[in-house]
Scaffold this motif. Structure first.
Motif, PDB file in Angstrom:
ATOM      1  N   GLY A  25       0.797  -1.226   0.000  1.00  0.00           N
ATOM      2  CA  GLY A  25       0.000   0.000   0.000  1.00  0.00           C
ATOM      3  C   GLY A  25       0.824   1.268   0.000  1.00  0.00           C
ATOM      4  N   ALA A  26       2.089   1.158   0.369  1.00  0.00           N
ATOM      5  CA  ALA A  26       2.969   2.326   0.391  1.00  0.00           C
ATOM      6  C   ALA A  26       3.487   2.691  -1.004  1.00  0.00           C
ATOM      7  CB  ALA A  26       4.150   2.072   1.326  1.00  0.00           C
ATOM      8  N   ILE A  27       3.248   1.833  -1.979  1.00  0.00           N
ATOM      9  CA  ILE A  27       3.698   2.106  -3.350  1.00  0.00           C
ATOM     10  C   ILE A  27       2.798   3.164  -3.975  1.00  0.00           C
ATOM     11  CG2 ILE A  27       4.050   1.117  -5.643  1.00  0.00           C
ATOM     12  CD1 ILE A  27       4.472  -1.608  -4.220  1.00  0.00           C
ATOM     13  N   ASP A  28       3.405   4.153  -4.594  1.00  0.00           N
ATOM     14  CA  ASP A  28       2.671   5.244  -5.222  1.00  0.00           C
ATOM     15  C   ASP A  28       1.751   4.714  -6.315  1.00  0.00           C
ATOM     16  OD1 ASP A  28       2.030   7.989  -5.705  1.00  0.00           O
ATOM     17  OD2 ASP A  28       3.323   7.903  -7.475  1.00  0.00           O
ATOM     18  N   GLY A  29       0.495   5.097  -6.275  1.00  0.00           N
ATOM     19  CA  GLY A  29      -0.459   4.719  -7.307  1.00  0.00           C
ATOM     20  C   GLY A  29      -1.346   3.546  -6.951  1.00  0.00           C
ATOM     21  N   VAL A  30      -1.003   2.801  -5.890  1.00  0.00           N
ATOM     22  CA  VAL A  30      -1.803   1.646  -5.508  1.00  0.00           C
ATOM     23  C   VAL A  30      -3.153   2.116  -4.963  1.00  0.00           C
ATOM     24  CG1 VAL A  30      -2.004  -0.291  -3.904  1.00  0.00           C
ATOM     25  CG2 VAL A  30       0.141   0.099  -5.098  1.00  0.00           C
TER      26      VAL A  30
END
Length: 70
Positions: A25-30
């Motif tokens: 969830g910390a990945i940009d765009g998820v």
């Protein structure tokens, strides 16, 4: 929207699912994460294509291993 599916090994419980969900969830765009310890299935829905390496690294950071499914 882009959807990617992965097979995660090592998850055994709800806590495992939460750990994977937090890291990915910390990945940009998820936008959405569906993860199941029972099946090892991880489905990531994002607003833009996500690099597989970023997802695999996030799963590794959570303490599990994953591979792109399909």
């Amino acid at each position: 929207m882009a959807t990617s599916e992965y097979q995660v090994t090592g998850m055994t419980c709800g806590h495992c699912e939460t750990s994977v969900r937090e890291e990915v969830g910390a990945i940009d765009g998820v936008e959405q994460i569906d993860v199941s310890a029972a099946t090892g299935r991880l489905v990531v829905t994002s607003s833009k294509p996500i690099d597989d390496a970023a997802v695999l690294a996030a799963v590794d950071e959570a303490g599990y291993s994953a591979a792109r499914a399909g």
